[in-house]
Design an enzyme around this catalytic site. Structure first.
Site, PDB file in Angstrom:
ATOM      1  N   HIS A 186       0.849  -1.195   0.000  1.00  0.00           N
ATOM      2  CA  HIS A 186       0.000   0.000   0.000  1.00  0.00           C
ATOM      3  C   HIS A 186       0.886   1.246   0.000  1.00  0.00           C
ATOM      4  O   HIS A 186       2.073   1.191   0.328  1.00  0.00           O
ATOM      5  CB  HIS A 186      -0.978   0.024   1.178  1.00  0.00           C
ATOM      6  CG  HIS A 186      -0.354   0.254   2.520  1.00  0.00           C
ATOM      7  ND1 HIS A 186      -0.108   1.504   3.029  1.00  0.00           N
ATOM      8  CD2 HIS A 186       0.051  -0.616   3.476  1.00  0.00           C
ATOM      9  CE1 HIS A 186       0.420   1.409   4.223  1.00  0.00           C
ATOM     10  NE2 HIS A 186       0.533   0.123   4.527  1.00  0.00           N
ATOM     11  N   CYS A 201       3.982  -4.166   6.646  1.00  0.00           N
ATOM     12  CA  CYS A 201       3.505  -3.978   5.279  1.00  0.00           C
ATOM     13  C   CYS A 201       4.643  -3.596   4.347  1.00  0.00           C
ATOM     14  O   CYS A 201       5.724  -3.180   4.777  1.00  0.00           O
ATOM     15  CB  CYS A 201       2.426  -2.899   5.235  1.00  0.00           C
ATOM     16  SG  CYS A 201       0.820  -3.483   5.808  1.00  0.00           S
TER      17      CYS A 201
END
Length: 231
Positions: A186, A201
């Protein structure tokens, strides 16, 4: 969100903390401090990287250039000291640049899976390939810090949410593509070289996250390998 959100919430579990904490914990402004006159242990290397005169002696010009670099990439304290963190970021940039357009030279990312997103933790690089054909990248990424490492292995994208917002911390996670519990590709509004890293992430620039969104879909493979420096 409906059923897909509920299924995603179950799969995310505690892992949903990953991306929200990545942003919240690292988005603080660089510390305000005076420029140091102290020569750092990596003075010559840093001078060379910045195109300064390589004499191994700190000058006001050196300090200003180093401090500007530190501020740009969120390195604290940003006092212009040529220390190990600053040089570590620069050294990583050099090694990333040396890869060129052959990121899978070592053959570690599978070439028998069709379209696959590869993540090299050691070099903090990601790319998309079809077999042996490079489709996009390599691009710099920002993966999990120590104790929050991005997990290695072969995975699959199982949930995508272009406007994802953490339901725990109300933090935006644009262009989220989840591939391992709460770990996802992301975008973030931070430098990809901002230390110490995410909470698991694979952070990307908005430009690269948008491109990955257009290239990947649910069911596509993701392969994560290597080890991030400092973890």
């Amino acid at each position: 969100m409906g059923d897909i959100r509920r299924r995603g919430a179950v799969a995310l579990g505690v892992g949903a903390l990953v991306a929200p904490l990545t942003i919240a914990a690292t988005a603080t402004p660089a510390q305000a401090a005076s420029c140091t006159a102290t020569t750092g242990p990596y003075q010559k290397q840093v001078e060379r990287f910045l195109g300064r005169t390589v004499d191994g002696k700190q000058s006001s010009g050196d300090c200003s250039a180093i401090r500007s670099f530190q501020t740009k990439h969120g390195i604290t304290p940003n006092i212009g000291y040529a220390g190990p963190v600053t040089w570590g970021v620069m050294d990583l940039m050099n090694r990333q640049k040396a890869v060129g357009k052959n990121p899978n030279k070592d053959g570690k990312c599978p070439t028998n899976k069709g379209r696959i997103a590869c993540v090299n933790l050691t070099l903090q690089l990601s790319w998309v390939q079809d077999g042996k054909k490079l489709v996009h990248g390599p691009v710099p990424v920002r993966t999990g810090r120590d104790k929050y490492e991005t997990r290695t292995g072969l995975k699959k994208i199982y949930w995508r949410d272009i406007d994802h917002v953490s339901n725990l911390y109300d933090v935006p996670m644009p262009y989220s593509q989840f591939f391992d519990g709460g770990q996802a590709f992301h975008s973030v509004g931070l430098s990809m070289w901002n230390p110490p890293g995410s909470h698991g992430c694979v952070n990307m620039t908005t430009k690269d996250a948008k491109k990955y969104w257009s290239l990947l879909k649910n069911g596509d493979d993701v392969f994560v390998y290597g080890r991030k420096p400092g973890t």
